[in-house]
Design a protein around this motif. Structure first.
Motif, PDB file in Angstrom:
ATOM      1  N   LEU A 178       8.419   9.698  10.903  1.00 42.37           N
ATOM      2  CA  LEU A 178       9.675   9.415  10.226  1.00 42.37           C
ATOM      3  C   LEU A 178      10.859   9.642  11.161  1.00 42.37           C
ATOM      4  O   LEU A 178      11.761   8.787  11.250  1.00 42.37           O
TER       5      LEU A 178
ATOM      6  N   HIS B 151      11.912   1.022   0.538  1.00 42.95           N
ATOM      7  CA  HIS B 151      11.471   2.354   0.947  1.00 42.95           C
ATOM      8  C   HIS B 151      10.159   2.248   1.709  1.00 42.95           C
ATOM      9  O   HIS B 151       9.359   1.327   1.492  1.00 42.95           O
TER      10      HIS B 151
ATOM     11  N   GLU C  90      11.527  14.070   1.924  1.00 48.58           N
ATOM     12  CA  GLU C  90      10.220  14.423   2.476  1.00 48.58           C
ATOM     13  C   GLU C  90       9.912  13.435   3.605  1.00 48.58           C
ATOM     14  O   GLU C  90      10.630  13.417   4.594  1.00 48.58           O
ATOM     15  N   THR C  91       8.899  12.595   3.483  1.00 47.93           N
ATOM     16  CA  THR C  91       8.585  11.658   4.576  1.00 47.93           C
ATOM     17  C   THR C  91       8.873  10.207   4.191  1.00 47.93           C
ATOM     18  O   THR C  91       8.344   9.280   4.798  1.00 47.93           O
ATOM     19  N   THR C  92       9.715  10.014   3.191  1.00 48.61           N
ATOM     20  CA  THR C  92      10.040   8.662   2.728  1.00 48.61           C
ATOM     21  C   THR C  92      11.450   8.276   3.156  1.00 48.61           C
ATOM     22  O   THR C  92      12.387   9.067   3.034  1.00 48.61           O
TER      23      THR C  92
ATOM     24  N   THR D 276       7.094   5.100   3.111  1.00 52.86           N
ATOM     25  CA  THR D 276       6.616   6.468   3.200  1.00 52.86           C
ATOM     26  C   THR D 276       5.736   6.620   4.440  1.00 52.86           C
ATOM     27  O   THR D 276       4.709   5.945   4.561  1.00 52.86           O
TER      28      THR D 276
ATOM     29  N   ARG E 105       0.505  -0.397  -0.589  1.00 58.58           N
ATOM     30  CA  ARG E 105       0.119   0.098   0.727  1.00 58.58           C
ATOM     31  C   ARG E 105      -0.322  -1.111   1.535  1.00 58.58           C
ATOM     32  O   ARG E 105      -1.324  -1.746   1.219  1.00 58.58           O
TER      33      ARG E 105
ATOM     34  N   TYR F 170      14.604   5.608   2.686  1.00 56.58           N
ATOM     35  CA  TYR F 170      15.214   4.706   1.717  1.00 56.58           C
ATOM     36  C   TYR F 170      16.417   4.017   2.365  1.00 56.58           C
ATOM     37  O   TYR F 170      17.219   4.659   3.043  1.00 56.58           O
TER      38      TYR F 170
ATOM     39  N   ASP G 178       2.613   3.139   2.622  1.00 58.25           N
ATOM     40  CA  ASP G 178       3.115   2.837   1.281  1.00 58.25           C
ATOM     41  C   ASP G 178       4.563   2.375   1.406  1.00 58.25           C
ATOM     42  O   ASP G 178       5.388   3.071   1.998  1.00 58.25           O
TER      43      ASP G 178
ATOM     44  N   THR H 230      16.622   9.977   3.261  1.00 59.24           N
ATOM     45  CA  THR H 230      15.231  10.384   3.450  1.00 59.24           C
ATOM     46  C   THR H 230      14.918  11.491   2.454  1.00 59.24           C
ATOM     47  O   THR H 230      15.779  12.316   2.131  1.00 59.24           O
TER      48      THR H 230
END
Length: 284
Positions: free
Chosen positions: A183, A174, A204-206, A176, A151, A208, A133, A202
């Motif tokens: 990551l 971004h 969580e697992t995203t 994910t 995605r 930016y 994503d 960052t």
């Protein structure tokens, strides 16, 4: 030499008159044919976007593609990140700039099972279950130009008939990742390029990031003089397009009967307030 110049001038005038005749005669320009180039056209937004099963998927990615870009009137800033994860060498690359008569941006994700990689390595697009994503908003100075989220393995969006310089473009993006391990592998490689922790975020697992200037050295085919000449040509072609086709594009935007496949372009507010600089927030 004079005969050659006169011949070129006559050819240019003939093509210009022919284009004007076509536009006046049929009133609209259809971009359906671009689907064979791996893109579709959204008439309401006047943008081209990449499709999931684009033919480019068969050719993967290698460094030579970026080297050749200027030869095809593509003056683009590139930021490739190479990292190792799950027994594969991965490449995630960001692009933004002028692509002929379009301004656009891309995020591409590739990998290879080869253990030793170099600039000559051919990376292949990721498998269906490896897609991520991701999304971006591309700004021209302070103006929101284009934006997308999906995605995908290659998220690309281009604004037709718009001229820009890469330095005037900012890409708020971004990605994910499926887990923290991937990551961290990506972020570690990202920092090795020269970016510091306060230049990205960052959650969580995203991941930016606001891509304004690449810290990766430009390809050798990019130079001040070369860029200047090619951008002059791009600007001229954009102005010619706007003169000949702008009315047809405006008609497309107003024609509600067109099947624009709007669901293919994912537009909504995905850049959160994690960016402290309000210039990169979408206008509410």
């Amino acid at each position: 030499m004079l005969i050659i110049l006169l011949g070129c001038l006559c050819l240019y005038i003939f093509i210009k008159i022919l284009l004007q005749f076509i536009i006046v005669k049929w009133g609209k320009i259809s971009y359906d044919g671009f689907s064979s180039f791996g893109f579709r056209y959204h008439s309401k937004k006047d943008v081209f976007y990449s499709v999931q099963n684009a033919w480019q998927k068969n050719f993967g990615y290698t460094h030579i593609y970026d080297v050749m870009c200027p030869w095809f009137q593509m003056i683009v800033d590139v930021l490739p990140i190479h990292f190792y994860y799950n027994h594969k060498n991965w490449l995630i690359s960001f692009w933004k700039g002028q692509y002929g008569i379009t301004t656009g941006a891309e995020i591409g994700i590739y990998n290879t099972k080869e253990q030793k990689v170099s600039k000559n390595t051919l990376y292949m697009p990721i498998h269906e279950d490896e897609k991520l994503d991701m999304g971006f908003i591309l700004y021209f100075k302070d103006q929101v130009l284009i934006k997308a989220r999906e995605r995908h393995w290659w998220l690309a969006l281009f604004k037709l008939g718009f001229f820009s310089k890469p330095k005037d473009l900012t890409m708020a993006l971004h990605i994910t990742f499926p887990n923290e391990e991937m990551l961290h592998a990506f972020v570690e490689a990202f920092e090795k390029i020269g970016y510091k922790q306060n230049e990205y975020k960052t959650f969580e697992t995203t991941f930016y990031f606001v891509f304004k200037k690449s810290k990766v050295r430009k390809v050798w085919t990019r130079s001040f003089i070369g860029d200047f000449i090619r951008q002059k040509i791009n600007y001229h072609n954009v102005m010619l397009y706007q003169k000949l086709a702008s009315d047809a594009v405006e008609n497309n935007k107003k024609d509600d009967s067109l099947d624009v496949n709007a669901h293919h372009v994912f537009l909504y507010k995905f850049v959160p307030s994690i960016f402290e600089n309000k210039d990169y927030h979408e206008n509410r």
